[in-house]
Design a protein around this motif. Sequence first.
Motif, PDB file in Angstrom:
ATOM      1  N   HIS A  25     -22.276 -23.950 -79.206  1.00 62.96           N
ATOM      2  CA  HIS A  25     -23.119 -25.134 -79.365  1.00 62.96           C
ATOM      3  C   HIS A  25     -24.487 -24.907 -78.720  1.00 62.96           C
ATOM      4  CE1 HIS A  25     -24.387 -29.270 -79.657  1.00 62.96           C
ATOM      5  NE2 HIS A  25     -24.601 -29.283 -78.357  1.00 62.96           N
ATOM      6  N   GLN A  28     -26.631 -22.767 -80.931  1.00 65.95           N
ATOM      7  CA  GLN A  28     -27.158 -23.492 -82.084  1.00 65.95           C
ATOM      8  C   GLN A  28     -28.356 -24.351 -81.688  1.00 65.95           C
ATOM      9  OE1 GLN A  28     -23.766 -25.623 -83.547  1.00 65.95           O
ATOM     10  NE2 GLN A  28     -22.984 -23.884 -84.712  1.00 65.95           N
ATOM     11  N   SER A  31     -31.283 -22.068 -80.987  1.00 66.63           N
ATOM     12  CA  SER A  31     -31.810 -21.526 -82.235  1.00 66.63           C
ATOM     13  C   SER A  31     -32.707 -22.537 -82.929  1.00 66.63           C
ATOM     14  CB  SER A  31     -30.657 -21.129 -83.149  1.00 66.63           C
ATOM     15  OG  SER A  31     -31.134 -20.695 -84.393  1.00 66.63           O
ATOM     16  N   SER A  32     -32.302 -23.794 -82.982  1.00 71.22           N
ATOM     17  CA  SER A  32     -33.134 -24.810 -83.632  1.00 71.22           C
ATOM     18  C   SER A  32     -34.423 -25.051 -82.843  1.00 71.22           C
ATOM     19  CB  SER A  32     -32.362 -26.111 -83.815  1.00 71.22           C
ATOM     20  OG  SER A  32     -32.063 -26.695 -82.574  1.00 71.22           O
TER      21      SER A  32
END
Length: 112
Positions: A25, A28, A31-32
């Motif tokens: 999590h 992610q 990364s965003s």
Amino acid sequence: LMQMLVEYLLHVQQTLYSRGMELEHAAQVTSSQLLEQAHYAGALEARLKGAAPVPFPGSHAVEEPPPGASGPAQCHICFKLFSSADYLAAHYRRRHEAHFGQAMAQPEPEAA
């Protein structure tokens, strides 16, 4: 003794699985954030070259928070935290004017 060993291994397996999910999590989210920061850097580069700022894909125009709003506020562009919406609004005007377009531009003083 074997039962204790099996219970310990099951505990370790569960702990590792939950930690793996937490790390996935976090990856992610990171990364965003990196994608948003890369796009922001591209918009700054375009602005320096004199081109019109490129809007974020799938995003709406950034709006200034209402004056006098209380509580902590976070910049949706660079993710900095501020103690109030007033400080956030000043930050937007100083650091992210390109995201506001001409509506946020400071009026020039008239010549007398």
